[in-house]
Design a protein around this motif. Structure first.
Motif, PDB file in Angstrom:
ATOM      1  N   TRP A 250      -7.639  -0.262   8.726  1.00  0.00           N
ATOM      2  CA  TRP A 250      -7.496   1.663   8.170  1.00  0.00           C
ATOM      3  C   TRP A 250      -6.429   2.000   8.471  1.00  0.00           C
ATOM      4  CZ3 TRP A 250     -10.875   4.203   5.657  1.00  0.00           C
ATOM      5  CH2 TRP A 250     -12.749   3.974   5.795  1.00  0.00           C
TER       6      TRP A 250
ATOM      7  N   ARG B  64      -6.482   4.780   4.428  1.00  0.00           N
ATOM      8  CA  ARG B  64      -7.062   4.305   3.311  1.00  0.00           C
ATOM      9  C   ARG B  64      -7.475   2.677   3.752  1.00  0.00           C
ATOM     10  NH1 ARG B  64      -5.886   7.542   0.310  1.00  0.00           N
ATOM     11  NH2 ARG B  64      -4.658   7.606  -1.967  1.00  0.00           N
ATOM     12  N   SER B  65      -8.835   2.002   3.454  1.00  0.00           N
ATOM     13  CA  SER B  65      -9.016   1.361   3.578  1.00  0.00           C
ATOM     14  C   SER B  65      -7.962  -0.852   3.384  1.00  0.00           C
ATOM     15  CB  SER B  65     -10.514   0.978   4.486  1.00  0.00           C
ATOM     16  OG  SER B  65     -10.842  -0.130   4.539  1.00  0.00           O
ATOM     17  N   PRO B  66      -7.494  -0.769   3.277  1.00  0.00           N
ATOM     18  CA  PRO B  66      -6.328  -1.736   2.793  1.00  0.00           C
ATOM     19  C   PRO B  66      -7.349  -2.867   2.937  1.00  0.00           C
ATOM     20  CG  PRO B  66      -5.159  -1.630   4.543  1.00  0.00           C
ATOM     21  CD  PRO B  66      -6.156  -0.370   4.783  1.00  0.00           C
TER      22      PRO B  66
ATOM     23  N   SER C  33       1.954   5.396  -1.943  1.00  0.00           N
ATOM     24  CA  SER C  33       1.071   5.718  -1.375  1.00  0.00           C
ATOM     25  C   SER C  33       1.371   7.366  -1.465  1.00  0.00           C
ATOM     26  CB  SER C  33       1.247   5.240   0.416  1.00  0.00           C
ATOM     27  OG  SER C  33       2.578   5.995   0.882  1.00  0.00           O
TER      28      SER C  33
ATOM     29  N   GLU D 196       0.654  -1.393   0.091  1.00  0.00           N
ATOM     30  CA  GLU D 196       0.007   0.216   0.035  1.00  0.00           C
ATOM     31  C   GLU D 196       0.658   1.161  -0.299  1.00  0.00           C
ATOM     32  OE1 GLU D 196      -0.491  -3.199   1.711  1.00  0.00           O
ATOM     33  OE2 GLU D 196      -2.790  -3.264   0.999  1.00  0.00           O
TER      34      GLU D 196
ATOM     35  N   TYR E 121      -2.688  10.378   4.755  1.00  0.00           N
ATOM     36  CA  TYR E 121      -3.096   9.660   3.278  1.00  0.00           C
ATOM     37  C   TYR E 121      -4.210   8.838   4.796  1.00  0.00           C
ATOM     38  CZ  TYR E 121      -1.779   4.835   1.051  1.00  0.00           C
ATOM     39  OH  TYR E 121      -2.082   3.659   0.670  1.00  0.00           O
TER      40      TYR E 121
END
Ligand SMILES: Cc1cc2nc3c(=O)[nH]c(=O)nc-3n(C[C@H](O)[C@H](O)[C@H](O)COP(=O)(O)OP(=O)(O)OC[C@H]3O[C@@H](n4cnc5c(N)ncnc54)[C@H](O)[C@@H]3O)c2cc1C
Length: 287
Positions: A254, A247-249, A114, A110, A245
């Motif tokens: 999160w 994100r929810s991978p 980023s 990720e 930054y």
């Protein structure tokens, strides 16, 4: 530039222009030579990070029933569980990963996309100033106007940048702008430099500290100017101009990172926004 900022945003921020005499009354250490006016904000506050870092876990425990686990790393984060380096597993509905500048260990893929990088800062602190001398408000000067986006809309920013590029190119090269603030013990923290890039050298450069101190001397006189402590810190920052930054991978996981040089100030608001987003299952900046 300050006058323009005041007329655009002064009311919103409660800031006002003051003349040189008033500036020196509020802040007696200001150098008289060259001082024409100042932008004064009655709302600036600072916390002492050394106190705060100790007090926050206690506050969270007593105020909100939060348990803080010390002395163990999170080795793996999956939906519903966090595995710790001491063998324990924490079961959870949601895991929020805020690993700061160590953004490669838990979610390396990720972070490849980023746009985050590292920023190294050098800081200094004087001993307690003698005789209970007080600095007054936190103080900054011209270079700071180039550093913060709040001043980006100024019609004279380009002229200021051009002047600094001509007169102080090494300051722009090393991302130096100079702030001074005093804690309750009377010590004055002075910073800072900004070096960007993934590989962070552990060494503090004396020539950069000297640039900071030289610029400080152009606008502030401290009764005790000697440096008692020097240190460096690193934070994660977006290379794409993003202020965070998020994100929810994976479901229920999160990542919140990249808050840059204003993370201590803005994280409280961001935390609330992100948590609301976790509830909704999606997150948009400012939503
Ligand atoms: C010198 C300096 C001066 C600054 N001055 C200001 C300022 O005046 N105002 C301001 O608003 N901001 C300031 N900042 C920025 C602010 O400190 C950062 O934005 C903020 O600390 C970032 O918070 P964070 O939680 O994302 O990361 P961090 O504060 O870096 O916290 C991340 C934590 O996660 C831990 N961690 C990492 N990986 C794991 C793992 N696998 N398991 C368990 N724990 C892990 C790390 O040990 C660390 O404790 C400054 C930063 C520096 C370096």
């Amino acid at each position: 530039m300050l006058g323009e900022f005041q007329s655009r945003h002064g009311e919103e921020f409660g800031a006002r222009m003051i003349n040189a005499a008033d500036a020196r009354r509020i802040c007696p250490g200001l150098v008289e030579d060259g001082l024409r006016a100042a932008l004064w904000s009655p709302h600036e506050l600072s916390v002492d990070p050394r106190q705060a870092i100790r007090a926050i876990p206690m506050y969270l425990r007593e105020g909100l029933g939060v348990t803080t686990v010390f002395g163990a790393l999170a080795n793996r984060v999956e939906e519903g569980r966090v595995e710790l380096s001491d063998g324990r597993v924490i079961e959870c509905e949601v895991a929020v990963v805020c690993s700061g500048e160590d953004f490669q260990t838990l979610f390396p893929r990720e972070f490849e996309d980023s746009g985050l990088t590292r920023c190294k800062l050098q800081m200094m602190r004087t001993p307690a100033q003698p005789g209970g001398w007080r600095l007054g408000p936190h103080v900054a000067a011209g270079l700071t106007l180039l550093h913060y986006k709040a001043f980006e809309a100024s019609s004279t920013l380009a002229a200021l940048r051009e002047r600094m590029e001509r007169e102080r190119p090494e300051y722009l090269r090393w991302g130096i702008h100079v702030l001074a603030s005093q804690n309750e013990a009377g010590e004055v923290a002075i910073g800072d430099t900004h070096e960007y890039g993934m590989a962070v050298e552990p060494f503090c450069r004396e020539d950069l500290d000297q640039l900071v101190l030289r610029y400080l001397g152009t606008f502030l006189h401290l009764p005790e100017p000697r440096v008692a402590e020097r240190w460096m810190g690193v934070y994660a920052k977006s290379t794409m101009g993003a202020t965070e930054y998020v994100r929810s991978p994976k479901p229920g996981v999160w990542i919140v990172n990249g808050v840059g040089g204003m993370g201590m100030t803005l994280s409280f608001g961001l935390a609330q926004e992100v948590w609301d987003g976790v509830d909704r299952g999606s997150w948009e900046p400012g939503a």
